[in-house]
Design a protein around this motif. Structure first.
Motif, short mmCIF file in Angstrom:
data_model
loop_
_atom_site.label_atom_id
_atom_site.label_comp_id
_atom_site.label_asym_id
_atom_site.label_seq_id
_atom_site.Cartn_x
_atom_site.Cartn_y
_atom_site.Cartn_z
N UNK A 197 0.86 -1.18 0.00
CA UNK A 197 0.00 0.00 0.00
C UNK A 197 0.89 1.23 0.00
N UNK A 198 0.57 2.20 -0.81
CA UNK A 198 1.24 3.50 -0.79
C UNK A 198 0.21 4.53 -0.34
N UNK A 199 0.36 5.04 0.89
CA UNK A 199 -0.67 5.87 1.49
C UNK A 199 -0.11 7.21 1.96
N UNK A 200 -0.98 8.20 2.05
CA UNK A 200 -0.61 9.51 2.58
C UNK A 200 -1.59 9.91 3.68
N UNK A 201 -1.11 10.76 4.58
CA UNK A 201 -1.96 11.27 5.65
C UNK A 201 -1.43 12.63 6.08
N UNK A 202 -2.27 13.38 6.76
CA UNK A 202 -1.93 14.72 7.19
C UNK A 202 -2.20 14.87 8.69
N UNK A 203 -1.29 15.56 9.35
CA UNK A 203 -1.49 15.94 10.75
C UNK A 203 -1.42 17.45 10.87
N UNK A 204 -2.29 18.01 11.66
CA UNK A 204 -2.35 19.47 11.78
C UNK A 204 -2.63 19.88 13.21
N UNK A 205 -2.03 20.96 13.63
CA UNK A 205 -2.33 21.55 14.92
C UNK A 205 -2.45 23.06 14.75
N UNK A 206 -3.30 23.66 15.54
CA UNK A 206 -3.51 25.10 15.48
C UNK A 206 -3.18 25.70 16.84
N UNK A 207 -2.51 26.83 16.80
CA UNK A 207 -2.14 27.49 18.04
C UNK A 207 -1.93 28.97 17.81
N UNK A 208 -1.96 29.71 18.90
CA UNK A 208 -1.79 31.16 18.80
C UNK A 208 -0.33 31.50 18.55
N UNK A 209 -0.05 32.48 17.71
CA UNK A 209 1.35 32.90 17.47
C UNK A 209 1.90 33.60 18.70
N UNK A 238 8.54 41.67 16.51
CA UNK A 238 7.88 41.96 17.79
C UNK A 238 7.76 40.64 18.55
N UNK A 239 8.49 40.52 19.65
CA UNK A 239 8.50 39.28 20.42
C UNK A 239 7.48 39.29 21.56
N UNK A 240 6.92 40.44 21.84
CA UNK A 240 5.85 40.57 22.82
C UNK A 240 4.65 41.18 22.10
N UNK A 241 3.66 40.35 21.79
CA UNK A 241 2.54 40.80 20.97
C UNK A 241 1.71 41.88 21.66
N UNK A 258 2.92 40.09 9.74
CA UNK A 258 2.83 38.63 9.69
C UNK A 258 3.09 38.08 11.07
N UNK A 259 2.36 37.04 11.42
CA UNK A 259 2.50 36.40 12.72
C UNK A 259 3.25 35.08 12.58
N UNK A 260 3.94 34.68 13.62
CA UNK A 260 4.73 33.45 13.54
C UNK A 260 4.99 32.86 14.90
N UNK A 261 5.86 31.85 14.90
CA UNK A 261 6.26 31.14 16.11
C UNK A 261 7.76 31.28 16.29
N UNK A 262 8.17 31.60 17.49
CA UNK A 262 9.60 31.70 17.75
C UNK A 262 10.27 30.34 17.69
N UNK A 263 9.57 29.27 18.09
CA UNK A 263 10.11 27.91 18.03
C UNK A 263 8.98 26.97 17.61
N UNK A 303 -5.89 48.36 17.62
CA UNK A 303 -6.18 46.96 17.92
C UNK A 303 -5.63 46.05 16.83
N UNK A 304 -4.91 45.01 17.24
CA UNK A 304 -4.37 44.03 16.30
C UNK A 304 -4.69 42.65 16.83
N UNK A 305 -5.36 41.83 16.01
CA UNK A 305 -5.75 40.49 16.42
C UNK A 305 -4.81 39.46 15.80
N UNK A 306 -4.20 38.62 16.64
CA UNK A 306 -3.22 37.65 16.16
C UNK A 306 -3.86 36.39 15.59
N UNK A 307 -5.05 36.02 16.09
CA UNK A 307 -5.71 34.82 15.59
C UNK A 307 -4.93 33.55 15.90
N UNK A 308 -4.99 32.58 15.00
CA UNK A 308 -4.30 31.30 15.16
C UNK A 308 -3.48 30.97 13.92
N UNK A 309 -2.46 30.15 14.13
CA UNK A 309 -1.65 29.63 13.04
C UNK A 309 -1.91 28.14 12.88
#
Length: 246
Positions: A41-53, A131-134, A156-161, A226-232
């Motif tokens: 079998x040759x199969x694919x799958x996806x894993x995803x997580x959402x979190x605040x930047x 900006x390291x402190x949102x 643009x929002x991101x993750x430090x690690x 006001x600036x809303x960071x949302x989720x990544x």
């Protein structure tokens, strides 16, 4: 009699030589032929997580004009120095402030059927601020605009690690892949013998900058913009080959 025996021996030697030559000349079967003797079998799958930047980058700058390049550059340097000083007073380290573009462009007046006429110069100086402190993000934008920045081009929002989020997505992808492989095996009357290969794609990608309209002076404003960071979303795609057996 001796001649007949010699002829027979010679014929046997020639036959043996031809057979050996044919065996040597025969190409080895390709590796894929051996591999696909098994059912796979040759199969694919996806894993995803959402979190605040937990960090952001803003692109802002100063645009000035003058009749000469020197005049435009001097005006730009004065205003940009005030912007940089404001950022440093707000607690931004020098390593988090990087010049991203500096351009000097002549400006022309165009009249139909006439040669362009030089009317002055335009200077643009852009910096990217990490900006390291949102909590400081809106205040930083306001302060720099009040100090002389007249261009706010994007955020643009991101993750430090991102490594922890990527590992969570990887584990989710493996669970999804394993469940899919078990389902296909049961549906086709096989069972999983072993995992042959596993490859990964995707992963963390910084969010592309979102355009922002240029902000007006806010010297009288009491609250920060006001600036809303949302989720990544952090996503990992994996592909695997399983060998099956009855």
């Amino acid at each position: 009699m001796k001649t007949l025996m010699q002829a027979a021996a010679l014929g046997l030697a020639m036959t043996t030589t031809i057979a050996m030559s044919a065996a040597i000349a025969q190409p080895a079967p390709p590796a894929t032929e051996t591999m696909f003797k098994a059912t796979t079998f040759n199969l694919t799958a996806t894993g995803e997580t959402r979190l605040a930047p937990n960090m952001a980058s803003i692109s802002l700058g100063v645009m000035t004009e003058g009749k000469t390049a020197a005049e435009a550059l001097t005006a730009n340097a004065t205003r940009m120095s005030a912007v940089m000083a404001t950022l440093k007073r707000a607690g931004f380290a020098e390593k988090d402030i990087q010049t991203s573009n500096l351009s000097v462009n002549p400006q022309y007046r165009y009249v139909e059927n006439q040669a362009p006429v030089l009317i002055g110069y335009q200077v643009s100086n852009q910096v990217t601020v990490v900006v390291r402190d949102l909590k400081k993000l809106g205040a930083a934008v306001d302060a720099t605009v009040n100090a002389g920045a007249n261009q706010v081009n994007g955020i643009s929002f991101g993750l430090s690690d991102p490594s922890t989020a990527e590992n969570v997505a990887r584990e989710a992808a493996v669970r999804a892949l394993t469940a899919k492989a078990d389902l296909y095996a049961r549906a086709t009357g096989y069972r999983i013998l072993r995992l042959v290969t596993l490859s990964e794609g995707g992963g963390y990608s910084p969010q592309p900058p979102m355009p922002m309209v240029a902000m007006a002076m806010r010297s009288e404003a009491k609250d920060a913009s006001p600036v809303s960071a949302g989720e990544l979303s952090v996503r990992v795609d994996i592909t695997a080959v399983y060998e099956l057996t009855r």
